[in-house]
Write a protein that holds these residues in place. Structure first.
Motif, PDB file in Angstrom:
ATOM      1  N   VAL A 129      51.009 -15.632  26.135  1.00 20.19           N
ATOM      2  CA  VAL A 129      50.457 -15.775  27.489  1.00 20.19           C
ATOM      3  C   VAL A 129      51.548 -16.220  28.456  1.00 20.19           C
ATOM      4  N   LEU A 130      52.372 -17.177  28.023  1.00 15.96           N
ATOM      5  CA  LEU A 130      53.448 -17.668  28.887  1.00 15.96           C
ATOM      6  C   LEU A 130      54.474 -16.573  29.162  1.00 15.96           C
TER       7      LEU A 130
ATOM      8  N   ASP B 152      46.407 -20.149  30.398  1.00 22.07           N
ATOM      9  CA  ASP B 152      46.194 -19.078  31.370  1.00 22.07           C
ATOM     10  C   ASP B 152      45.577 -19.626  32.655  1.00 22.07           C
TER      11      ASP B 152
ATOM     12  N   ASP C 170      53.964 -13.292  29.042  1.00 15.16           N
ATOM     13  CA  ASP C 170      53.327 -12.280  29.901  1.00 15.16           C
ATOM     14  C   ASP C 170      53.301 -12.735  31.361  1.00 15.16           C
ATOM     15  N   HIS C 171      53.010 -14.029  31.545  1.00 13.26           N
ATOM     16  CA  HIS C 171      52.968 -14.562  32.912  1.00 13.26           C
ATOM     17  C   HIS C 171      54.337 -14.431  33.576  1.00 13.26           C
TER      18      HIS C 171
ATOM     19  N   LEU D  45      48.256 -21.726  34.558  1.00 14.12           N
ATOM     20  CA  LEU D  45      49.249 -20.878  35.237  1.00 14.12           C
ATOM     21  C   LEU D  45      48.653 -20.191  36.460  1.00 14.12           C
ATOM     22  N   ALA D  46      47.368 -19.831  36.381  1.00  9.57           N
ATOM     23  CA  ALA D  46      46.715 -19.156  37.514  1.00  9.57           C
ATOM     24  C   ALA D  46      46.617 -20.066  38.728  1.00  9.57           C
TER      25      ALA D  46
ATOM     26  N   GLN E  66      54.865 -10.756  34.498  1.00  7.88           N
ATOM     27  CA  GLN E  66      53.959 -10.281  35.551  1.00  7.88           C
ATOM     28  C   GLN E  66      54.331 -10.832  36.914  1.00  7.88           C
ATOM     29  N   TRP E  67      54.716 -12.116  36.966  1.00  7.40           N
ATOM     30  CA  TRP E  67      55.002 -12.771  38.235  1.00  7.40           C
ATOM     31  C   TRP E  67      56.505 -12.885  38.520  1.00  7.40           C
TER      32      TRP E  67
ATOM     33  N   ARG F 182      58.717 -14.629  37.026  1.00  2.00           N
ATOM     34  CA  ARG F 182      59.077 -16.037  36.977  1.00  2.00           C
ATOM     35  C   ARG F 182      59.867 -16.332  35.702  1.00  2.00           C
TER      36      ARG F 182
END
Length: 232
Positions: free
Chosen positions: A77-78, A44, A80-81, A47-48, A84-85, A87
């Motif tokens: 987490v990957l 996390d 969700d990222h 990625l941030a 959210q973004w 990507r």
């Protein structure tokens, strides 16, 4: 870029380190070590730190050699990222024990993030939802098998030092090789119906000053195992 945190669990598990590089709109990340408790937080943070221009995140997982159910949180987490973004995210090149965990969880071992809802929100920290369908029941069973296998692997890691000591004692006592000592321990375990780590512990204890000798059953099994090795 490098993100790392020290993780110390029973059995001396390694630190997870995530290295990587950004090329225009593409980020290539290479985790190395083990996906255990805390790995999701490390990812996390990594990625941030990615630039806003990144549209694709690719993880090369070949450097990960151990994973428990926390690895599924890592994938959550990957995923969700990516949502959210907006990507594209991938996690490829799985091998060894981590690949086996993905198989037990019913995920694609080529890329567990491929397809809609591929990860399935399975995580070790979340309680199992009530089984309302055949798919839910199958996932619950997969997770149960996965947890059992991880526990067996943890026990094997914890037992390794005493097994290595017992092999050394047998090598010195009987003039055998390391592989031959390993086979003696395994055969003695089978012949006496005793767990391998208990056989190793008895051999190690008997080598100490005033240490207790192995039980008669185990002593007989060890003698037979040694005799078989010599006859080969």
């Amino acid at each position: 870029m490098t993100s790392a945190a020290s993780l110390r669990l029973t059995g001396g598990l390694d630190t997870l380190v995530i290295c990587g590089r950004v090329d225009a709109d593409r980020a290539e990340l290479t985790p190395r070590g083990e996906l255990v408790h805390g790995c999701a937080e490390i990812l996390d943070r990594t990625l941030a730190d990615l630039p806003a221009t990144v549209t694709r995140v690719e993880l090369d997982m070949r450097g990960v050699h151990f994973m428990d159910t926390a690895g599924l949180q890592f994938l959550d987490v990957l995923a969700d990222h990516g949502r959210q973004w907006s990507r594209t995210v991938t996690a490829t090149n799985w091998n060894g024990q981590p690949r086996r965990i993905l198989e037990l969880a019913g995920l694609d071992t080529t890329d567990p993030l491929s397809g809609p809802d591929a990860v399935g929100r399975i995580s070790a920290s979340a309680p199992a939802a009530p089984a309302s369908s055949a798919v839910a029941l199958e996932r619950a069973e997969c997770l149960h098998v996965l947890r059992e296998e991880v526990e067996q692997l943890r026990q094997a890691i914890a037992s390794r030092p005493v097994i290595d000591q017992a092999r050394g004692i047998l090598m010195a006592t009987h003039g055998c090789t390391s592989d031959e000592a390993w086979h003696i321990l395994r055969e003695a375990s089978q012949l006496s119906n005793t767990k391998l780590r208990d056989v190793a512990a008895a051999v190690t204890a008997s080598a100490e000053a005033d240490g207790p000798p192995p039980s008669p059953e185990l002593r007989t099994a060890l003698q037979r195992a040694v005799a078989r090795r010599r006859a080969v």
